[in-house]
Design a protein around this motif. Structure first.
Motif, short mmCIF file in Angstrom:
data_model
loop_
_atom_site.label_atom_id
_atom_site.label_comp_id
_atom_site.label_asym_id
_atom_site.label_seq_id
_atom_site.Cartn_x
_atom_site.Cartn_y
_atom_site.Cartn_z
N LYS A 199 0.83 -1.20 0.00
CA LYS A 199 0.00 0.00 0.00
C LYS A 199 0.87 1.25 0.00
O LYS A 199 0.63 2.20 -0.75
CB LYS A 199 -0.92 -0.02 1.20
CG LYS A 199 -1.97 1.10 1.19
CD LYS A 199 -1.65 2.21 2.14
CE LYS A 199 -2.80 3.22 2.20
NZ LYS A 199 -2.53 4.33 3.14
N LYS A 200 1.91 1.24 0.82
CA LYS A 200 2.81 2.40 0.91
C LYS A 200 3.53 2.62 -0.43
O LYS A 200 3.66 3.76 -0.90
CB LYS A 200 3.82 2.19 2.02
CG LYS A 200 3.23 2.18 3.42
CD LYS A 200 4.31 1.89 4.46
CE LYS A 200 3.72 1.85 5.87
NZ LYS A 200 4.75 1.48 6.88
N GLU A 206 1.03 3.79 -3.24
CA GLU A 206 0.64 5.18 -2.95
C GLU A 206 1.74 6.16 -3.31
O GLU A 206 1.52 7.18 -3.98
CB GLU A 206 0.29 5.29 -1.47
CG GLU A 206 -0.34 6.60 -1.06
CD GLU A 206 -0.85 6.53 0.36
OE1 GLU A 206 -2.08 6.45 0.55
OE2 GLU A 206 -0.02 6.54 1.29
N SER A 207 2.96 5.85 -2.89
CA SER A 207 4.10 6.73 -3.17
C SER A 207 4.35 6.85 -4.67
O SER A 207 4.58 7.94 -5.19
CB SER A 207 5.34 6.21 -2.46
OG SER A 207 6.48 6.97 -2.80
N ILE A 250 2.23 6.35 -7.17
CA ILE A 250 1.16 7.09 -7.84
C ILE A 250 1.32 8.59 -7.62
O ILE A 250 1.20 9.40 -8.54
CB ILE A 250 -0.23 6.61 -7.36
CG1 ILE A 250 -0.53 5.22 -7.90
CG2 ILE A 250 -1.32 7.59 -7.79
CD1 ILE A 250 -1.84 4.64 -7.41
N GLU A 251 1.63 8.96 -6.38
CA GLU A 251 1.79 10.38 -6.06
C GLU A 251 2.97 11.00 -6.79
O GLU A 251 3.00 12.22 -7.03
CB GLU A 251 1.95 10.56 -4.55
CG GLU A 251 0.65 10.31 -3.78
CD GLU A 251 0.83 10.43 -2.29
OE1 GLU A 251 1.99 10.45 -1.81
OE2 GLU A 251 -0.20 10.51 -1.58
N ALA A 258 3.99 1.56 -9.85
CA ALA A 258 2.86 1.30 -8.95
C ALA A 258 2.11 0.04 -9.37
O ALA A 258 1.74 -0.79 -8.53
CB ALA A 258 1.90 2.50 -8.95
N LEU A 276 -6.11 -1.74 -4.54
CA LEU A 276 -4.87 -1.27 -5.15
C LEU A 276 -4.93 -1.28 -6.67
O LEU A 276 -4.28 -0.46 -7.33
CB LEU A 276 -3.69 -2.13 -4.66
CG LEU A 276 -3.40 -2.07 -3.15
CD1 LEU A 276 -2.28 -3.04 -2.79
CD2 LEU A 276 -3.03 -0.65 -2.71
N TRP A 315 -9.59 4.38 -0.82
CA TRP A 315 -8.15 4.14 -0.67
C TRP A 315 -7.71 3.94 0.77
O TRP A 315 -6.79 3.18 1.05
CB TRP A 315 -7.37 5.30 -1.30
CG TRP A 315 -5.92 4.98 -1.41
CD1 TRP A 315 -4.90 5.40 -0.61
CD2 TRP A 315 -5.31 4.13 -2.39
NE1 TRP A 315 -3.70 4.87 -1.02
CE2 TRP A 315 -3.92 4.10 -2.12
CE3 TRP A 315 -5.80 3.41 -3.48
CZ2 TRP A 315 -3.03 3.35 -2.88
CZ3 TRP A 315 -4.90 2.67 -4.25
CH2 TRP A 315 -3.54 2.65 -3.95
N GLU A 316 -8.40 4.59 1.71
CA GLU A 316 -7.97 4.47 3.12
C GLU A 316 -8.14 3.05 3.66
O GLU A 316 -7.60 2.70 4.70
CB GLU A 316 -8.76 5.43 4.00
CG GLU A 316 -10.22 5.11 4.14
CD GLU A 316 -11.12 6.25 3.68
OE1 GLU A 316 -12.27 6.29 4.12
OE2 GLU A 316 -10.68 7.07 2.88
N ALA A 326 -7.05 0.42 2.10
CA ALA A 326 -5.89 -0.37 1.67
C ALA A 326 -4.95 -0.60 2.84
O ALA A 326 -4.71 0.30 3.64
CB ALA A 326 -5.17 0.33 0.53
#
Length: 215
Positions: free
Chosen positions: A110-111, A114-115, A117-118, A125, A185, A210-211, A213
């Motif tokens: 998940k981390k 997320e990283s 994608i951002e 990802a 995801l 998303w939260e 995940a």
């Protein structure tokens, strides 16, 4: 992004050298997510890249079917075979290193996703999502729950008396939790697939928030 060629040649709509989306969805009904997956995994993020139909086929068969689809299918087959389609309980007192590692893998994935994608690293990802499914397959191979089931009754495992019952229940419980996380995801990349997984799990749409995940 840089340029994406087709079969080694530059895209040209005037020469009809393109993959036309309206034609694709007619020729491959229900396979919108396959094209999404291939385009994202093959995206020319740092250098020119090439779209080929052979690569399209290999990505579908080797990654989506053999890794992602295979894990989900194995989990569902075992759940229905042993637990009548129900989610078995999880037993913290019976968890082993494989169980602990898989839970850590879910949180870490998940981390990473997320990283990436951002930071607009969509290809990385997507790789992280597929890698999590790969770890799910590895987990089942390591746990080998099918070797711990001496008999299967019509009532499932709940009435089968054997020493490793909790281990088998943990295996399927965590595999189902992983499927739920895979749905969340994969949703930014393959929304139709995520919805299909929701229907299989019989859960509501907001599970894809998303939260959720990593939980």
């Amino acid at each position: 992004n840089e340029f994406l060629n087709i079969e080694g040649d530059k895209v040209s709509t005037s020469r009809n050298w393109a993959v036309w989306v309206d034609e694709y969805v007619k020729d491959f009904p229900g396979c919108e997510d396959v094209l999404r997956y291939v385009l994202c995994s093959n995206a020319p993020e740092t250098k020119d890249n090439d779209f080929t139909w052979k690569g399209f086929q290999e990505a579908n068969n080797s990654e989506l079917v053999n890794i992602f689809g295979n894990f989900v299918n194995r989990t569902w087959v075992l759940m229905h075979k042993w637990f009548n389609g129900k989610v078995p309980a999880y037993h913290a007192d019976a968890e082993d290193n494989f169980d602990i590692q898989l839970q850590a893998d879910i949180i870490e994935a998940k981390k990473k996703v997320e990283s990436n994608i951002e930071n607009y690293k969509f290809r990385d990802a997507l790789f992280d999502v597929i890698d999590l499914a790969r770890k799910g397959n590895k987990y089942l191979q390591e746990k080998e729950p099918w070797k711990k089931v001496p008999a299967v009754t019509a009532d499932g495992l709940t009435k089968v008396d054997f020493a490793e019952k909790k281990s088998v229940e943990n295996s399927i419980h965590l595999s189902l939790q992983l499927c739920a996380n895979l749905a969340i995801l994969i949703n930014p990349f393959m929304p139709f697939t995520a919805k299909k997984l929701l229907n299989m799990m019989k859960v509501v749409d907001n599970m894809l928030d998303w939260e959720n995940a990593g939980k």
